[in-house]
Design an enzyme around this catalytic site. Structure first.
Site, PDB file in Angstrom:
ATOM      1  CG  ASP A   1      -3.989   5.069  -1.466  1.00  0.00           C
ATOM      2  OD1 ASP A   1      -3.350   3.769  -1.484  1.00  0.00           O
ATOM      3  OD2 ASP A   1      -4.878   5.465  -0.792  1.00  0.00           O
TER       4      ASP A   1
ATOM      5  CG  ASP B   1      -1.805   1.176   1.347  1.00  0.00           C
ATOM      6  OD1 ASP B   1      -1.989   1.780   0.374  1.00  0.00           O
ATOM      7  OD2 ASP B   1      -2.153   1.451   2.607  1.00  0.00           O
TER       8      ASP B   1
END
Ligand code: NAG
Ligand code: NAG
Ligand code: NAG
Length: 422
Positions: free
Chosen positions: A309, A131
């Site tokens: 992201d 992530d």
């Protein structure tokens, strides 16, 4: 099995030390596919999408809490603010979601791009969501006895001689009294042969219900130390400091097949042409300034910040800018005002929505722009209007954007770059 073959890849890479190139000097982690929020028969999975909105809001709420504590409020983007905790029950429109709610359990498992890591001397294996929108590593602990952990791999410090218990506590609030929390440990963490000693992480005792239906066990954050809840060096930063990667560069290809994370450089087999790099602004996120979004040749918005992201599927923009965006698209309608989703005619999903940072226009393909049908004629678009608290002029680019490009994250140059996928 793949850990072993990657060790060989790393050995080969290390023996090629003479080359000054960042390219190819690293190791790759293949990913399992992620479906996201479209069902296998092409419908928009509304329940799963709302769950993702709640998760994304709370993730970035926690990032801002960490950023404020670590750096002070001056590190915030203009207009950034810590929003209240988002609750599934308060944002979820109940009633006509029964079919989609079924899909949530049926299809749970492929929402996040996931790859394996090994923790400890005994090599305890976890399936991990890599992530770029957070900065801590957590995996479930043997002490997590709730049903939410029942299908997860669990870390047991007793079976690792390199395990060390540290002071402090890790905690992230994900909704209605729902947290991911646990003690702080260090241990050896091995990602496809890149082996980091004394890496800080949390074996979590409590897991949020939101993670129970996911196939992945935990998260490995790849953003900057400034948003770390543990206030410790994230895995990749430790890898660079310990010299187990040559370059402070990692790169993602996210696609239907052949997805991978490359650590320590870029994989030239996966892109063509040069990498268009832009400097990171701010201190916590992989954030680029001066972005522009276009529909065909029409400029919809410009001069905004963008955060890249990999931990979400959705592209979020400030609600008013996103409303403005869909006004330009013929046949677009507001679908879910709570969560900022819009529908567009399935027969003309655009392939000419693009972002740029002063160089090329990086377009989103029609397939990546389409989150699925909500009626015989309307489909949900990948851009949603939502105030995540990250700033009044800040967009968040999730995988629906990243899937269209080869994305290179460089701590060495403090930049994010894009290249054409091969
Ligand atoms: C699990 O709980 C036991 C007993 O409280 C404790 O000694 C141990 O450190 C815990 N392990 C982890 C990984 O939290
Ligand atoms: C969400 O739940 C928490 C804990 O139950 C509560 O304190 C908070 O007010 C709720 N927020 C909203 C927006 O409903
Ligand atoms: C963008 O693509 C759509 C659908 O393919 C098309 O109808 C529209 O004319 C294009 N718009 C611009 C501004 O190029």
């Amino acid at each position: 099995m793949f850990i072993q073959s990657s060790l060989i890849a790393v050995a080969l890479a290390l023996s090629a030390t003479a080359s000054p190139m960042a390219e190819g000097m690293g190791t790759r982690i293949p990913f399992e596919k992620r479906n996201g929020i479209t069902t296998s028969d092409g419908r928009f999975d509304h329940a799963r999408a709302v769950q993702q909105v709640v998760r994304d809001r709370n993730k970035h709420r926690n990032n801002l809490i960490n950023l404020e504590r670590n750096m002070g409020r001056q590190a915030f983007n203009e207009g950034a603010h810590i929003r209240p905790v988002a609750n599934f029950s308060s944002t979820h429109e109940s009633g006509n979601d029964k079919r989609q709610a079924e899909a949530l359990t049926d299809e749970g498992g492929d929402q996040y791009w996931a790859g394996n890591i090994a923790v400890g001397t005994s090599g305890q294996t976890f399936l991990i969501d890599f992530d770029t929108g957070s900065s801590d590593l957590w995996v479930p602990s043997v002490n997590c006895t709730s049903s939410f952990c029942s299908k997860k791999h669990k870390y047991n410090p007793a079976s690792s001689s390199s395990s060390a218990s540290k002071s402090g506590k890790f905690s992230i609030q994900y909704g209605d009294g729902s947290t991911v929390s646990g003690p702080v440990y260090t241990d050896t963490v091995n990602v496809a042969g890149v082996s980091v000693k004394n890496q800080y992480f949390s074996p979590v005792n409590t897991l949020s219900s939101m993670f129970s239906s996911e196939a992945d066990d935990g998260i490995l954050g790849m953003a900057f130390p400034a948003i770390s809840n543990l206030r410790q060096s994230p895995f990749f930063n430790s890898a660079k400091t310990q010299g187990v990667v040559k370059n402070g560069v990692f790169a993602f290809k996210l696609a239907k097949s052949g997805s991978e994370l490359f650590l320590g450089g870029t994989n030239p087999k996966l892109y063509s042409g040069s990498i268009e790099s832009h400097p990171v602004t701010g201190s916590g996120f992989w954030q680029l300034a001066n972005a522009q979004v276009k529909y065909g040749s029409k400029i919809i918005d410009s001069g905004f910040q963008t955060i890249v992201d990999t931990g979400t599927t959705i592209i979020y923009g400030p609600p008013s800018q996103v409303a403005n965006f869909y006004k330009s698209i013929p046949g677009a309608k507001l679908y879910d005002s709570n969560n900022g989703f819009y529908s567009i005619p399935c027969s003309s999903v655009p392939s000419n929505v693009s972002f740029s940072w002063g160089g090329q226009q990086w377009a989103i393909s029609a397939a990546n722009f389409n989150f699925g049908r909500v009626s015989s004629t309307q489909c949900i678009g990948a851009i949603a209007g939502q105030d995540l608290g990250l700033g009044s002029n800040t967009w968040l680019l999730g995988d629906s954007f990243i899937k269209n490009v080869y994305t290179v994250f460089s701590f060495d140059q403090n930049s994010v770059g894009f290249a054409k996928l091969k």
